[in-house]
Design a protein around this motif. Structure first.
Motif, PDB file in Angstrom:
ATOM      1  N   GLY A 149      14.332  12.194  10.229  1.00  0.00           N
ATOM      2  CA  GLY A 149      15.042  12.537  11.456  1.00  0.00           C
ATOM      3  C   GLY A 149      16.062  11.514  11.916  1.00  0.00           C
ATOM      4  N   LEU A 150      16.227  10.433  11.178  1.00  0.00           N
ATOM      5  CA  LEU A 150      17.192   9.411  11.574  1.00  0.00           C
ATOM      6  C   LEU A 150      18.498   9.556  10.804  1.00  0.00           C
ATOM      7  CD1 LEU A 150      14.937   6.224  11.765  1.00  0.00           C
ATOM      8  CD2 LEU A 150      15.724   7.663  13.652  1.00  0.00           C
ATOM      9  N   CYS A 151      19.581   9.160  11.432  1.00  0.00           N
ATOM     10  CA  CYS A 151      20.879   9.179  10.773  1.00  0.00           C
ATOM     11  C   CYS A 151      20.994   7.991   9.807  1.00  0.00           C
ATOM     12  CB  CYS A 151      22.003   9.133  11.803  1.00  0.00           C
ATOM     13  SG  CYS A 151      22.111   7.560  12.706  1.00  0.00           S
ATOM     14  N   GLU A 152      22.005   8.017   8.966  1.00  0.00           N
ATOM     15  CA  GLU A 152      22.210   6.952   7.980  1.00  0.00           C
ATOM     16  C   GLU A 152      22.303   5.577   8.634  1.00  0.00           C
ATOM     17  OE1 GLU A 152      22.123   6.866   4.583  1.00  0.00           O
ATOM     18  OE2 GLU A 152      21.405   8.911   4.842  1.00  0.00           O
ATOM     19  N   TYR A 153      22.994   5.501   9.744  1.00  0.00           N
ATOM     20  CA  TYR A 153      23.129   4.218  10.417  1.00  0.00           C
ATOM     21  C   TYR A 153      21.770   3.673  10.850  1.00  0.00           C
ATOM     22  CZ  TYR A 153      24.162   0.783  14.020  1.00  0.00           C
ATOM     23  OH  TYR A 153      24.188  -0.363  14.783  1.00  0.00           O
ATOM     24  N   ASP A 154      20.964   4.519  11.460  1.00  0.00           N
ATOM     25  CA  ASP A 154      19.679   4.057  11.978  1.00  0.00           C
ATOM     26  C   ASP A 154      18.708   3.625  10.884  1.00  0.00           C
ATOM     27  OD1 ASP A 154      20.303   4.168  14.664  1.00  0.00           O
ATOM     28  OD2 ASP A 154      19.556   6.213  14.916  1.00  0.00           O
ATOM     29  N   VAL A 155      18.731   4.267   9.708  1.00  0.00           N
ATOM     30  CA  VAL A 155      17.813   3.838   8.653  1.00  0.00           C
ATOM     31  C   VAL A 155      18.262   2.528   8.014  1.00  0.00           C
ATOM     32  CG1 VAL A 155      16.975   6.159   8.137  1.00  0.00           C
ATOM     33  CG2 VAL A 155      18.830   5.192   6.748  1.00  0.00           C
ATOM     34  N   ARG A 156      19.517   2.156   8.219  1.00  0.00           N
ATOM     35  CA  ARG A 156      20.082   0.973   7.576  1.00  0.00           C
ATOM     36  C   ARG A 156      20.313  -0.209   8.514  1.00  0.00           C
ATOM     37  NH1 ARG A 156      22.868   2.330   2.813  1.00  0.00           N
ATOM     38  NH2 ARG A 156      22.614   4.515   2.311  1.00  0.00           N
ATOM     39  N   ALA A 188      21.056 -12.380  -8.932  1.00  0.00           N
ATOM     40  CA  ALA A 188      21.299 -11.430  -7.840  1.00  0.00           C
ATOM     41  C   ALA A 188      21.421 -12.177  -6.520  1.00  0.00           C
ATOM     42  CB  ALA A 188      20.166 -10.415  -7.764  1.00  0.00           C
ATOM     43  N   GLU A 189      22.124 -11.571  -5.617  1.00  0.00           N
ATOM     44  CA  GLU A 189      22.276 -12.132  -4.269  1.00  0.00           C
ATOM     45  C   GLU A 189      20.898 -12.270  -3.621  1.00  0.00           C
ATOM     46  OE1 GLU A 189      23.641 -10.231  -0.044  1.00  0.00           O
ATOM     47  OE2 GLU A 189      24.812  -9.686  -1.814  1.00  0.00           O
ATOM     48  N   PRO A 190      20.639 -13.377  -2.944  1.00  0.00           N
ATOM     49  CA  PRO A 190      19.336 -13.517  -2.264  1.00  0.00           C
ATOM     50  C   PRO A 190      19.109 -12.374  -1.267  1.00  0.00           C
ATOM     51  CG  PRO A 190      20.526 -15.600  -2.247  1.00  0.00           C
ATOM     52  CD  PRO A 190      21.481 -14.555  -2.766  1.00  0.00           C
ATOM     53  N   ASN A 191      17.897 -11.865  -1.255  1.00  0.00           N
ATOM     54  CA  ASN A 191      17.477 -10.825  -0.312  1.00  0.00           C
ATOM     55  C   ASN A 191      18.125  -9.460  -0.573  1.00  0.00           C
ATOM     56  OD1 ASN A 191      15.451 -11.026   1.629  1.00  0.00           O
ATOM     57  ND2 ASN A 191      16.894 -10.784   3.304  1.00  0.00           N
ATOM     58  N   ALA A 192      18.727  -9.278  -1.738  1.00  0.00           N
ATOM     59  CA  ALA A 192      19.426  -8.022  -2.027  1.00  0.00           C
ATOM     60  C   ALA A 192      18.482  -6.831  -2.110  1.00  0.00           C
ATOM     61  CB  ALA A 192      20.223  -8.155  -3.324  1.00  0.00           C
ATOM     62  N   ASP A 193      17.188  -7.080  -2.300  1.00  0.00           N
ATOM     63  CA  ASP A 193      16.231  -5.971  -2.339  1.00  0.00           C
ATOM     64  C   ASP A 193      15.797  -5.527  -0.945  1.00  0.00           C
ATOM     65  OD1 ASP A 193      14.756  -8.394  -1.980  1.00  0.00           O
ATOM     66  OD2 ASP A 193      12.931  -7.362  -2.598  1.00  0.00           O
ATOM     67  N   MET A 194      16.290  -6.191   0.095  1.00  0.00           N
ATOM     68  CA  MET A 194      15.841  -5.900   1.456  1.00  0.00           C
ATOM     69  C   MET A 194      16.845  -5.082   2.273  1.00  0.00           C
ATOM     70  SD  MET A 194      12.761  -7.101   1.766  1.00  0.00           S
ATOM     71  CE  MET A 194      12.493  -7.093   3.523  1.00  0.00           C
ATOM     72  N   TRP A 195      17.876  -4.561   1.608  1.00  0.00           N
ATOM     73  CA  TRP A 195      18.832  -3.709   2.304  1.00  0.00           C
ATOM     74  C   TRP A 195      19.528  -2.827   1.277  1.00  0.00           C
ATOM     75  CZ3 TRP A 195      24.298  -4.304   1.769  1.00  0.00           C
ATOM     76  CH2 TRP A 195      24.696  -5.398   0.987  1.00  0.00           C
ATOM     77  N   ALA A 196      20.067  -1.723   1.751  1.00  0.00           N
ATOM     78  CA  ALA A 196      20.762  -0.782   0.870  1.00  0.00           C
ATOM     79  C   ALA A 196      22.263  -0.877   1.118  1.00  0.00           C
ATOM     80  CB  ALA A 196      20.275   0.638   1.125  1.00  0.00           C
ATOM     81  N   THR A 197      23.007  -0.982   0.033  1.00  0.00           N
ATOM     82  CA  THR A 197      24.465  -0.987   0.155  1.00  0.00           C
ATOM     83  C   THR A 197      24.930   0.404   0.570  1.00  0.00           C
ATOM     84  OG1 THR A 197      24.869  -0.321  -2.137  1.00  0.00           O
ATOM     85  CG2 THR A 197      24.608  -2.704  -1.708  1.00  0.00           C
ATOM     86  N   ALA A 198      26.175   0.507   0.985  1.00  0.00           N
ATOM     87  CA  ALA A 198      26.731   1.807   1.370  1.00  0.00           C
ATOM     88  C   ALA A 198      26.698   2.788   0.204  1.00  0.00           C
ATOM     89  CB  ALA A 198      28.152   1.631   1.893  1.00  0.00           C
ATOM     90  N   GLU A 199      26.779   2.265  -1.011  1.00  0.00           N
ATOM     91  CA  GLU A 199      26.770   3.116  -2.201  1.00  0.00           C
ATOM     92  C   GLU A 199      25.362   3.578  -2.582  1.00  0.00           C
ATOM     93  OE1 GLU A 199      28.281  -0.042  -2.250  1.00  0.00           O
ATOM     94  OE2 GLU A 199      30.172   0.875  -1.650  1.00  0.00           O
ATOM     95  N   GLU A 200      24.336   2.912  -2.094  1.00  0.00           N
ATOM     96  CA  GLU A 200      22.942   3.282  -2.379  1.00  0.00           C
ATOM     97  C   GLU A 200      22.463   4.242  -1.293  1.00  0.00           C
ATOM     98  OE1 GLU A 200      21.731  -0.933  -4.523  1.00  0.00           O
ATOM     99  OE2 GLU A 200      21.275  -0.645  -2.400  1.00  0.00           O
ATOM    100  N   SER A 201      22.509   5.519  -1.594  1.00  0.00           N
ATOM    101  CA  SER A 201      22.163   6.526  -0.595  1.00  0.00           C
ATOM    102  C   SER A 201      20.680   6.470  -0.234  1.00  0.00           C
ATOM    103  CB  SER A 201      22.502   7.925  -1.125  1.00  0.00           C
ATOM    104  OG  SER A 201      21.619   8.273  -2.174  1.00  0.00           O
ATOM    105  N   ARG A 202      20.369   7.060   0.883  1.00  0.00           N
ATOM    106  CA  ARG A 202      18.970   7.194   1.287  1.00  0.00           C
ATOM    107  C   ARG A 202      18.204   7.949   0.200  1.00  0.00           C
ATOM    108  NH1 ARG A 202      16.887   9.602   6.879  1.00  0.00           N
ATOM    109  NH2 ARG A 202      19.090   9.420   7.254  1.00  0.00           N
ATOM    110  N   ALA A 203      18.796   9.028  -0.320  1.00  0.00           N
ATOM    111  CA  ALA A 203      18.144   9.810  -1.368  1.00  0.00           C
ATOM    112  C   ALA A 203      17.875   8.947  -2.595  1.00  0.00           C
ATOM    113  CB  ALA A 203      18.997  11.022  -1.739  1.00  0.00           C
TER     114      ALA A 203
END
Length: 196
Positions: free
Chosen positions: A30-37, A81-96
């Motif tokens: 139920g959350l928008c892309e912004y809110d999940v990120r 890899a960039e430190p902490n890169a597993d703790m956030w999704a890039t704009a290209e990495e969709s929620r799906a």
């Protein structure tokens, strides 16, 4: 004597792990892309990043550690890899994409749990050598604890976003109360904190 190594023990461990998995994914609903990120703490903690991180945890501890690599590329945890890169999704990495990654990690982890006895020994290559051997039982408990911990983080993040609470939509696990009751409750706690 109780047997903690057989099928009933595995089923119990798996149930607690799956409860955390389900709770975490419900926090995205139920959350928008912004809110999940969006980062909601000074260290950037966000809902989709927690899911991405836990996918890596499951693939590592319940895959690689037991000589069962998934073959799923995880560039955000690779050397360099960039430190902490597993703790956030890039704009290209969709929620799906992130949710699918997590579900694939579950399937791979569950296959490991099903295939091996709880006393099977694996090696954690990122731990110091003198304590790098673990049993499957230890790994499942560790992953479950991490998943439950991050599900708790997700509880707080989701409450900050829109007030949704609980492990599931049908299980708020809090006393019934309307907005006025909760506002009065919070004010009471604030008064007690200031008086202390």
């Amino acid at each position: 004597m109780i047997d903690f190594t057989g099928a009933p023990a595995k089923a119990d461990l798996h149930r607690y792990l799956q409860d955390a998995r389900d709770a975490l994914l419900w926090k995205l609903e139920g959350l928008c892309e912004y809110d999940v990120r969006r980062p909601l703490t000074p260290t950037g903690t966000n809902l989709l990043g927690l899911v991405k991180h836990l996918a890596c945890i499951e693939l590592g501890y319940l895959g690689d550690v037991f000589g069962r690599p998934s073959g799923i590329p995880l560039p955000w945890v690779a050397d360099g890899a960039e430190p902490n890169a597993d703790m956030w999704a890039t704009a290209e990495e969709s929620r799906a994409f992130v949710v699918d990654l997590y579900r694939r990690a579950w399937a791979h982890a569950d296959a490991t749990i099903d295939a091996l006895p709880l006393d099977a020994v694996g090696t954690v290559p990122w731990w110091p050598q003198e304590r790098s051997e673990v049993t499957l039982h230890h790994a499942v408990v560790r992953v479950t604890a991490d998943a439950q911990r991050h599900a708790g983080h997700a509880d707080i993040l989701r409450e900050l976003i829109d007030g949704a609470v609980g492990m599931r939509e049908d299980d708020g696990a809090l006393p019934e109360g309307d907005a006025a009751w909760w506002q009065a409750h919070r004010a009471r706690l604030e008064r007690a904190a200031r008086e202390a």
